[in-house]
Design a protein around this motif. Structure first.
Motif, PDB file in Angstrom:
ATOM      1  N   VAL A   1     -29.046  61.304  31.739  1.00 30.93           N
ATOM      2  CA  VAL A   1     -28.567  60.326  32.714  1.00 30.93           C
ATOM      3  C   VAL A   1     -28.135  61.051  33.982  1.00 30.93           C
ATOM      4  CG1 VAL A   1     -26.945  58.474  33.210  1.00 30.93           C
ATOM      5  CG2 VAL A   1     -27.795  58.788  30.873  1.00 30.93           C
ATOM      6  N   PHE A   2     -28.757  60.685  35.102  1.00 25.90           N
ATOM      7  CA  PHE A   2     -28.382  61.189  36.419  1.00 25.90           C
ATOM      8  C   PHE A   2     -27.458  60.175  37.094  1.00 25.90           C
ATOM      9  CE2 PHE A   2     -32.500  63.141  35.443  1.00 25.90           C
ATOM     10  CZ  PHE A   2     -32.238  64.468  35.717  1.00 25.90           C
ATOM     11  N   PRO A   3     -26.847  60.523  38.226  1.00 24.20           N
ATOM     12  CA  PRO A   3     -25.985  59.560  38.919  1.00 24.20           C
ATOM     13  C   PRO A   3     -26.733  58.283  39.279  1.00 24.20           C
ATOM     14  CG  PRO A   3     -25.655  61.772  39.798  1.00 24.20           C
ATOM     15  CD  PRO A   3     -26.846  61.843  38.881  1.00 24.20           C
ATOM     16  N   GLY A   4     -26.004  57.198  39.307  1.00 28.47           N
ATOM     17  CA  GLY A   4     -26.601  55.917  39.657  1.00 28.47           C
ATOM     18  C   GLY A   4     -25.515  54.890  39.930  1.00 28.47           C
ATOM     19  N   GLY A   5     -25.876  53.625  39.806  1.00 30.04           N
ATOM     20  CA  GLY A   5     -24.933  52.545  40.056  1.00 30.04           C
ATOM     21  C   GLY A   5     -24.789  51.653  38.841  1.00 30.04           C
ATOM     22  N   VAL A   6     -24.784  50.332  39.081  1.00 38.77           N
ATOM     23  CA  VAL A   6     -24.542  49.397  37.977  1.00 38.77           C
ATOM     24  C   VAL A   6     -25.700  49.376  36.986  1.00 38.77           C
ATOM     25  CG1 VAL A   6     -22.878  47.892  39.115  1.00 38.77           C
ATOM     26  CG2 VAL A   6     -25.304  47.534  39.501  1.00 38.77           C
ATOM     27  N   GLY A   7     -26.938  49.574  37.461  1.00 39.64           N
ATOM     28  CA  GLY A   7     -28.067  49.613  36.545  1.00 39.64           C
ATOM     29  C   GLY A   7     -27.966  50.794  35.596  1.00 39.64           C
ATOM     30  N   THR A   8     -27.547  51.932  36.122  1.00 46.29           N
ATOM     31  CA  THR A   8     -27.362  53.114  35.279  1.00 46.29           C
ATOM     32  C   THR A   8     -26.208  52.910  34.306  1.00 46.29           C
ATOM     33  OG1 THR A   8     -28.196  54.483  37.081  1.00 46.29           O
ATOM     34  CG2 THR A   8     -27.003  55.608  35.323  1.00 46.29           C
ATOM     35  N   ALA A   9     -25.120  52.266  34.781  1.00 52.01           N
ATOM     36  CA  ALA A   9     -23.996  51.973  33.885  1.00 52.01           C
ATOM     37  C   ALA A   9     -24.441  51.042  32.756  1.00 52.01           C
ATOM     38  CB  ALA A   9     -22.858  51.342  34.675  1.00 52.01           C
ATOM     39  N   GLU A  10     -25.317  50.091  33.068  1.00 55.76           N
ATOM     40  CA  GLU A  10     -25.850  49.213  32.025  1.00 55.76           C
ATOM     41  C   GLU A  10     -26.598  50.022  30.977  1.00 55.76           C
ATOM     42  OE1 GLU A  10     -28.960  45.462  31.412  1.00 55.76           O
ATOM     43  OE2 GLU A  10     -28.673  46.316  33.419  1.00 55.76           O
ATOM     44  N   GLU A  11     -27.412  50.974  31.427  1.00 51.79           N
ATOM     45  CA  GLU A  11     -28.170  51.802  30.497  1.00 51.79           C
ATOM     46  C   GLU A  11     -27.239  52.677  29.644  1.00 51.79           C
ATOM     47  OE1 GLU A  11     -32.121  52.137  33.368  1.00 51.79           O
ATOM     48  OE2 GLU A  11     -30.479  53.567  33.570  1.00 51.79           O
ATOM     49  N   ILE A  12     -26.197  53.222  30.270  1.00 47.51           N
ATOM     50  CA  ILE A  12     -25.235  54.040  29.529  1.00 47.51           C
ATOM     51  C   ILE A  12     -24.561  53.221  28.442  1.00 47.51           C
ATOM     52  CG2 ILE A  12     -23.010  55.221  29.722  1.00 47.51           C
ATOM     53  CD1 ILE A  12     -23.923  56.210  32.489  1.00 47.51           C
ATOM     54  N   LEU A  13     -24.126  52.018  28.774  1.00 54.71           N
ATOM     55  CA  LEU A  13     -23.440  51.179  27.796  1.00 54.71           C
ATOM     56  C   LEU A  13     -24.384  50.743  26.687  1.00 54.71           C
ATOM     57  CD1 LEU A  13     -21.296  49.234  30.349  1.00 54.71           C
ATOM     58  CD2 LEU A  13     -20.389  50.585  28.454  1.00 54.71           C
ATOM     59  N   TYR A  14     -25.642  50.550  27.026  1.00 58.48           N
ATOM     60  CA  TYR A  14     -26.627  50.188  26.008  1.00 58.48           C
ATOM     61  C   TYR A  14     -26.748  51.298  24.966  1.00 58.48           C
ATOM     62  CZ  TYR A  14     -31.088  48.856  23.897  1.00 58.48           C
ATOM     63  OH  TYR A  14     -32.080  48.524  22.987  1.00 58.48           O
TER      64      TYR A  14
END
Length: 457
Positions: free
Chosen positions: A256-269
């Motif tokens: 996981v690289f830096p990102g925004g809400v889409g990346t946070a969604e992927e992290i939580l998934y």
């Protein structure tokens, strides 16, 4: 604003070269019936490669006169394009990679509608039925490589990142490529393009000519994340939930690289998966990484996860800052662990059948105002279910930020209201405020107006 357009008629390269008359009829129906808006809009996104608008509605409005139809000929089909973006062509001929992506759109949309949605063999109300559908969509797209050892690394991260973060993602991709690892991303710009670009150089230096650069997207997001030119395998999943499942079923490690809400969604998934007791034995390496300037970003993510999901969640990932070589080495070690586990359990290398995915992560979440208002964001539930519900909250914010339907819903009914325990809302508010301040919500050239309001209970 460059809106030069051209007309063209193009032939397929690949899986749609040889078709039966029945198959041609189904494809013709896709460009005439209820599927046409989905087919048209996804095709326009593919053709708009390189002009990242960060707003699905803006793209549709810019090219209102665009039209695409399937034309039947004795030898098969062609696509007839009217008022298509001129950037997809060189000297009057469509760029080959865009041609391939365009027919991938047609292939996946027709297959999902005809073989998945209208087939009693696929019960999309059950967990096993959804996983079976994901498998068949991916197999139909020809992306699985069954006679090779595990080596596919999923890379997540934002499309709105700094030049330094983008360059760093390329360096990591380069180190992964040198070690013979392939790349799978969400197929768009930014942290989705960087690792692929770096890996192409690493593969070239090692004289590896069969590298896979897999892009997995879905119709709601493709307009704001048009496939980048490095993607050589493109799959359009029906919705975000099946897209996320596709990532974790085919991937052997996640970075996981830096990102925004889409990346946070992927992290939580993925944290919802790893925290699920049913998956406690299954290895799925997870690394967060970025350049030195991104250390603060991952501190925010780390703090948010610990405060909302608890210290156990903190043990599910490793943070590595400004060290591409170590990232690649740890990833390769993790992939070897996955290889040994799959051998021991007799699970497939190309599809993680053993991974348990809770139905809350599989059933499509419609981010309506009512749906967002009724999310269960309270701590009186197992951490993996709380992570799943937080994933839905971020999914709704993504919809309100960049998806055509979400943007229109916000304009019509106002911002989403998201409520929950103060111990969750306060860390969530801090994280989202940091995303806004760091310009991670949308592309830096775009002013951001929040599409949500947080309510602590």
């Amino acid at each position: 604003m460059d809106t030069q357009v051209v007309d063209a008629r193009i032939s397929p390269n690949g899986s749609l070269d040889v078709l039966s008359r029945l198959e041609v009829t189904k494809l013709l129906n896709a460009s005439r019936g209820d599927l046409y808006p989905l087919f048209r809009n996804s095709s326009l996104a593919v053709l708009n490669y390189g002009d990242y608008l960060d707003d699905g509605r803006e793209l549709l409005e810019r090219y209102k006169s665009f039209d695409i139809r399937v034309i039947q000929e004795e030898r098969g089909i062609k696509l007839d394009l009217r008022n298509a973006p001129a950037s997809a062509f060189v000297d009057g001929k469509m760029i080959r990679g865009i041609n391939e992506h365009l027919f991938a759109v047609l292939r996946d949309i027709v297959y999902v509608d005809d073989t998945i949605h209208n087939n009693p063999r696929f019960d999309l109300s059950t967990s096993d039925g959804i996983t079976n559908a994901v498998f068949h969509i991916l197999r139909n797209a020809g992306i699985m490589r069954p006679r090779t050892n595990p080596h596919l690394v999923v890379c997540w991260g934002g499309h709105s990142i700094s030049p330094t973060e983008y360059d760093y993602s390329k360096e990591v991709g380069y180190e992964l490529g040198l070690r013979g690892l392939d790349i799978c991303t969400g197929c768009g710009p930014g942290a989705m393009k960087g690792p692929m670009k770096g890996a192409t150089i690493g593969h070239a230096k090692q004289r590896l000519y069969t590298g896979q650069y897999l892009g997995i997207t879905e119709p709601g997001i493709i307009a704001s994340e048009s496939p980048n030119p490095i993607v050589n395998d493109l799959v359009i999943m029906p919705d975000i939930e099946k897209r996320l499942e596709a990532f974790v079923r085919v991937g052997h490690a996640v970075i996981v690289f830096p990102g925004g809400v889409g990346t946070a969604e992927e992290i939580l998934y993925i944290l919802a998966l790893l925290l699920d007791p049913a998956n406690s034995r299954i290895p799925l390496p997870l690394i967060f990484t970025g350049p030195a300037e991104s250390a603060g970003y991952f501190d925010l993510i780390d703090r948010f996860i610990t405060e909302t999901l608890g210290p156990a969640a903190r043990q599910m990932y490793r943070i590595i800052i400004d060290d591409p070589i170590t990232v690649a080495r740890r990833t390769l070690e993790g992939v070897h662990q996955v290889h040994q586990f799959r051998l021991k359990t007799d699970d497939a290398f190309y599809f993680n059948w053993m991974l348990h995915i809770d139905p809350s992560l599989q059933l499509p979440f419609d981010p309506t105002h009512a749906g967002m208002r009724n999310l269960n964001l309270h701590k009186d539930q197992p951490p993996h279910l709380l992570a799943s519900n937080l994933r839905r909250a971020f999914s709704g914010i993504v919809a309100g930020n960049v998806k055509d339907t979400g943007i229109r819903a916000i304009e019509e009914h106002g911002v989403f209201e998201i409520s929950g325990d103060a111990g969750i809302m306060e860390p969530l508010d801090s994280l989202l405020a940091a995303f806004v301040e760091q310009k991670r919500m949308k592309l830096p050239t775009t002013a951001y107006n929040p599409c949500y309001r947080l309510i602590a209970q």
